[in-house]
Structures are given as structure tokens and as C-alpha cells.
Design an enzyme around this catalytic site. Structure first.
Site, mmCIF file in Angstrom:
data_model
loop_
_atom_site.group_PDB
_atom_site.id
_atom_site.type_symbol
_atom_site.label_atom_id
_atom_site.label_comp_id
_atom_site.label_asym_id
_atom_site.label_seq_id
_atom_site.Cartn_x
_atom_site.Cartn_y
_atom_site.Cartn_z
ATOM 1 N N ASN A 229 7.840 8.726 5.937
ATOM 2 C CA ASN A 229 8.849 7.705 6.211
ATOM 3 C C ASN A 229 8.159 6.369 6.028
ATOM 4 O O ASN A 229 7.376 5.940 6.864
ATOM 5 C CB ASN A 229 9.404 7.834 7.633
ATOM 6 C CG ASN A 229 10.368 6.687 7.935
ATOM 7 O OD1 ASN A 229 10.609 5.820 7.091
ATOM 8 N ND2 ASN A 229 10.920 6.672 9.126
ATOM 9 N N SER B 170 0.837 -1.202 0.000
ATOM 10 C CA SER B 170 0.000 0.000 0.000
ATOM 11 C C SER B 170 0.868 1.247 0.000
ATOM 12 O O SER B 170 0.573 2.226 -0.696
ATOM 13 C CB SER B 170 -0.911 0.001 1.232
ATOM 14 O OG SER B 170 -1.708 -1.151 1.247
ATOM 15 N N ASP C 74 -0.120 -8.547 -6.680
ATOM 16 C CA ASP C 74 -0.633 -9.919 -6.665
ATOM 17 C C ASP C 74 -0.091 -10.752 -7.822
ATOM 18 O O ASP C 74 -0.608 -11.839 -8.086
ATOM 19 C CB ASP C 74 -2.176 -9.897 -6.758
ATOM 20 C CG ASP C 74 -2.806 -9.211 -5.563
ATOM 21 O OD1 ASP C 74 -2.096 -9.050 -4.550
ATOM 22 O OD2 ASP C 74 -3.979 -8.833 -5.639
ATOM 23 N N HIS D 232 1.385 -12.970 -0.374
ATOM 24 C CA HIS D 232 1.868 -12.663 -1.728
ATOM 25 C C HIS D 232 2.963 -13.641 -2.183
ATOM 26 O O HIS D 232 3.345 -14.534 -1.446
ATOM 27 C CB HIS D 232 2.309 -11.203 -1.785
ATOM 28 C CG HIS D 232 1.142 -10.280 -1.547
ATOM 29 N ND1 HIS D 232 0.540 -9.559 -2.551
ATOM 30 C CD2 HIS D 232 0.433 -10.001 -0.425
ATOM 31 C CE1 HIS D 232 -0.479 -8.873 -2.036
ATOM 32 N NE2 HIS D 232 -0.564 -9.121 -0.754
HETATM 33 C C1 PLP Z 1 -3.650 -5.553 -5.684
HETATM 34 C C2 PLP Z 1 -3.147 -5.161 -4.328
HETATM 35 N N1 PLP Z 1 -2.510 -3.994 -4.184
HETATM 36 C C3 PLP Z 1 -2.017 -3.603 -2.994
HETATM 37 C C4 PLP Z 1 -2.144 -4.397 -1.873
HETATM 38 C C5 PLP Z 1 -1.615 -3.903 -0.564
HETATM 39 O O1 PLP Z 1 -0.482 -4.592 -0.123
HETATM 40 P P1 PLP Z 1 -0.063 -4.525 1.413
HETATM 41 O O2 PLP Z 1 -0.968 -5.450 2.153
HETATM 42 O O3 PLP Z 1 1.374 -4.983 1.427
HETATM 43 O O4 PLP Z 1 -0.212 -3.128 1.867
HETATM 44 C C6 PLP Z 1 -2.816 -5.611 -1.971
HETATM 45 C C7 PLP Z 1 -2.970 -6.439 -0.763
HETATM 46 O O5 PLP Z 1 -3.160 -7.618 -0.774
HETATM 47 C C8 PLP Z 1 -3.330 -6.005 -3.233
HETATM 48 O O6 PLP Z 1 -3.994 -7.154 -3.371
#
Ligand code: PLP
Length: 435
Positions: free
Chosen positions: A287, A86, A193, A219
Site C-alpha cells: 500500500n 522512492s 530530479d 523537488h
Molecule cells: C534521483 C532521485 N530518485 C528518487 C528520490 C526519492 O524521492 P523521495 O524522497 O520522494 O522518496 C530522490 C530523492 O531526492 C532522488 O533524488
């Protein structure tokens, strides 16, 4: 060089790992079959503990090495680790808002085309940057959008496209990248993904101006928590690095000084000449750094990417064959021209199936087969979007069908053929009893 006591500790870690892993046989209906999970081996555990013994508790040598090696895997020039996928998405889109991009810089109110059905943090950065998401629909079967839908959504204020590859299945990214090129739009590929998937023989994540990965345990590779922004564009890479690291202008690693040889020899903004470059801030940043504990685990995981991808493909194919011809269910399809490293196995219950998603999911969960919905389904139907600005291009009919009738089950490398056969048989038994 490892000290004797370090060697002893790590040997004990291996022993401990083997004790933890002691083979427990699969008991159908009792053993939980997760939709996703981390696959951690002895070397991974040793890498993690090794970094902890060295007290590499902030980003350091392993982080920089992971960035180099992961960039090499994708054939891109630069990778920057983050604390999550994210955060990687936030950095990728925020980079496009920065003044270095001149006329191409995104400005408040500009539009970014994205899909309505997916994970929210592909879309949140658009809103967090004062931009307008333009939602388009996806297809059933591939769960991806099409170049035609993207083309139809382009308006006078469209400046970028930010779309995730759905559950490992690539969208037609070459066509969408060509469209972006023709219209002077930026393309961000959310590859969180789909690390290891191919489109027209080329890795996903290498078509866009920027791409992101997630290393959460679900993942393709894991660091526990973690993410990455990658790009071939050195200017964008510099911006991403600065935004990740508090918005600073300096790029010295912790413990380094004056790698630019101008630490006390420049003048920027309204600062006096010679103001310490280490504390000169050129962006309103964050950060979002990771730690070496995460990167050490990531480096160990990275060596297994091909084998993880092979297992995901094998597991998906086994379910696909096991469920072929089952009535009442729409089976998933790889996007034409793609070779997905699958994240999950998606099923949509047909309107005339004679059973509902809720009934099928309850049956599977009762057999300890974990299920997930396709993330948010139609995002616009969530409370978070009730007071947010957005535009919809076309209808979101399929996104609504997915919200009501779609779910997925696991294909991650921790599942054995025996488990997958039980999963397929459980779906078949349920449908046969209702048919
Ligand atoms: C397509 C997609 N983008 C972004 C994310 C976010 O990743 P994170 O959980 O590492 O913040 C996910 C989470 O599974 C996702 O499926």
C-alpha cells in the site's frame, strides 16, 4: 459550492499566509540560503487547508485529478500517485517482475544497468526485487552517464536500464532508449530530479517504458511527501496500480462498486466462482498510496511548473555566469541537446586547486550558504552495499572523484538574484584568497 463558514476560514488562511510571508530582507551571511526547498504560495496553503476542511484524508478526487493533469503535462496516458518518489521507483521496477509480461518479465538474477553515483532509491528496487545492479560510471561536468557506457555494460542477462537524470540535467536519454529498443531492454527513467527538463526538445520522463517523479519539498513540485509513476503502456499502468493498492485485482475507487460489472461474476486462481472481485488479489503488492491533502497541494503547485522551471534555469545561469573562469573548480555543463530544469548547481574541486572541498564547503556554510554532496556519491562505497550482490562495468573513477571532491548549492525558485550573486561572490572570494 463553498459554505459561508468555509469561505471565512479560507479567507483567514490567506490573511495568515500573508502575515507569515511578511517580507524579511536578505541579510548576507545571516539569512540561510538553502540548497533546496518548497515554494508555497497563498493558493497552495488554501488548497491544502481546503482539502483538510473537506476531510479528504485518503486518496480521492484531487488525487485522480492530479494523475490526469500530470499525465497530460508529460503527454503520457497514465499516472499513478504514490507516497514518495522512492515508492514510485519500487513500483516501476516491481512492475517489470510480473507475469503479465510473459517472456519479457524480469526474473531473479537478471541484470539492470544503473549508475554508481546518485540517489540510493534508484538502485534499491533492483536489489529488493532479487535482481543484480550493474554499475557504470558517469561523466564529470554533466554528472550523467553515456550511451557508450550503457552499451558496454550489456551482458547476456541484462533485461533493463534504470537511471536518474542527474540534478535536473538529462542524460542522453534518446540514445539510451534507442539502445534499449535494439536490445529488447526495458528503460525506467527516474525523473525525480528533472520534472520539466527537455532532451532534444522533448520532456524527460517520456522516453522510457516507465518514469517516476518525487514531490518531496526539494523537488520541482511539492506535496510534502509524494511521488508518481507514469507510463504510456496501459498494461504496465494496470500492474503499477494493482501493486500500489495492496496487489488487488479490482480497480474500483473507494466508495465505488462493480465498475467491471463482474464483481460477483468471475473465477480466478483457486477461488470459488463469484468470489468478491474487490478482495481478489492478483499481485504481491504494497500500500503506497498518497492522500488527497497531498494531491490538493500538488494540483495547486502544478499550475506553477513553468514558472518554477524558468526560475531554476535563470538561477543556474546566473551562478554559471558569476563563476565563469574561477580557477580550481569544474563548472557544470548541460548535456548536449538538453534544456535542464536544474535541481542544483554542481561544483567539483580540481585536484590541483590548492584547496579542498571540505575547506570550501566550510567557508560557504559559515556564510549560511547551504551545500549538499551529490547524494551518495559512489554507492558501492556505502555500508549498505557491503553485503549486496552487484556487478561493475568499467571503472568507477569519476564516481570516486565525485565522492571526494563534488558538492552542490541551490538554484531553487526561493532564491533571489541578490542571493545568487552573494553565493557566487562567496565562492570567488574564497578561491581568490587561496589562489
Ligand atoms: C534521483 C532521485 N530518485 C528518487 C528520490 C526519492 O524521492 P523521495 O524522497 O520522494 O522518496 C530522490 C530523492 O531526492 C532522488 O533524488
Amino acid at each position: 459550492m463553498m459554505s459561508e463558514s468555509q469561505e471565512l476560514i479560507l479567507e483567514s488562511v490567506r490573511k495568515y499566509h500573508r502575515e507569515q510571508q511578511r517580507e524579511t530582507s536578505f541579510v548576507p551571511g545571516v539569512t540561510p540560503l538553502l540548497p533546496s526547498g518548497a515554494v508555497i504560495d497563498e493558493d497552495d496553503r488554501v488548497a491544502l487547508v481546503g482539502a483538510a476542511l473537506d476531510l479528504r484524508i485518503a486518496a480521492g478526487v484531487s488525487s485522480r485529478r492530479f494523475e490526469r493533469e500530470f499525465a497530460k503535462v508529460l503527454g503520457l496516458r497514465k499516472a499513478h500517485l504514490t507516497n514518495s518518489g522512492s515508492s514510485a521507483n519500487l513500483l516501476a521496477l516491481t512492475a517489470l517482475r510480473q507475469r503479465e509480461l510473459g517472456d519479457r518479465r524480469l526474473r531473479p538474477g537478471d541484470e539492470v544497468i544503473t549508475v554508481a553515483c546518485g540517489f540510493p532509491t534508484t538502485v534499491y528496487p533492483i536489489l529488493q526485487n532479487g535482481l543484480l545492479p550493474v554499475f557504470i560510471d558517469v561523466e564529470l561536468g554533466t554528472y550523467n552517464t553515456t550511451a557508450e557506457r550503457v552499451a558496454a555494460a550489456i551482458g547476456p542477462r541484462t533485461r533493463a536500464i534504470m537511471i536518474a537524470h542527474a540534478l535536473g540535467n538529462p542524460y542522453p536519454v534518446a540514445e539510451i532508449a534507442a539502445l534499449a529498443e535494439r536490445h529488447g531492454l526495458f528503460l525506467i527513467e527516474d525523473n525525480c530530479d528533472a520534472v520539466g527538463s527537455l532532451y532534444q526538445g522533448r520532456p524527460t520522463g517520456t522516453f522510457g517504458h516507465l518514469t517516476t517523479a518525487s514531490f518531496y519539498p526539494a523537488h520541482h513540485l511539492t506535496m510534502g511527501e509524494g511521488g508518481c509513476v507514469l507510463t504510456d503502456d496501459l498494461r504496465l499502468a494496470r500492474i503499477v496500480e494493482s501493486l500500489r493498492d495492496w496487489g488487488r485485482d479490482c480497480w474500483c475507487e473507494p466508495g465505488e462498486n462493480d465498475t467491471c460489472h463482474k464483481r460477483f461474476g468471475q473465477q480466478q486462481g483457486g477461488l470459488p466462482y463469484g468470489y468478491d472481485h474487490k478482495y481478489t488479489f492478483s499481485h504481491v503488492g504494497y500500500n503506497l498510496k498518497n492522500t488527497d491533502l497531498q494531491a490538493a497541494l500538488g494540483l495547486s503547485q502544478l499550475t506553477k511548473l513553468p514558472e518554477f522551471g524558468a526560475a531554476r534555469r535563470r538561477n543556474w545561469a546566473r551562478l554559471r555566469a558569476g563563476l565563469d573562469g574561477v580557477p580550481g573548480l569544474l563548472l557544470p555543463e548541460a548535456t548536449p541537446g538538453s534544456d535542464p530544469s536544474w535541481f542544483g548547481f554542481v561544483l567539483t574541486v580540481a585536484p590541483d586547486a590548492g584547496f579542498t572541498r571540505a575547506q570550501l564547503v566550510a567557508h560557504l556554510e559559515a556564510r549560511r550558504i547551504g551545500t549538499r554532496v551529490l547524494f551518495a556519491g559512489n554507492l558501492t562505497r556505502h555500508p549498505a552495499f557491503a553485503d549486496q550482490p552487484y556487478r561493475v562495468s568499467g571503472e568507477l573513477t569519476n564516481s570516486d572523484v565525485i565522492t571526494e571532491n563534488t558538492f552542490w548549492i541551490g538554484v531553487y525558485p526561493g532564491l533571489s538574484i541578490e542571493m545568487l550573486d552573494y553565493m557566487a561572490a562567496s565562492v570567488r572570494d574564497f578561491v581568490a584568497a587561496r589562489g
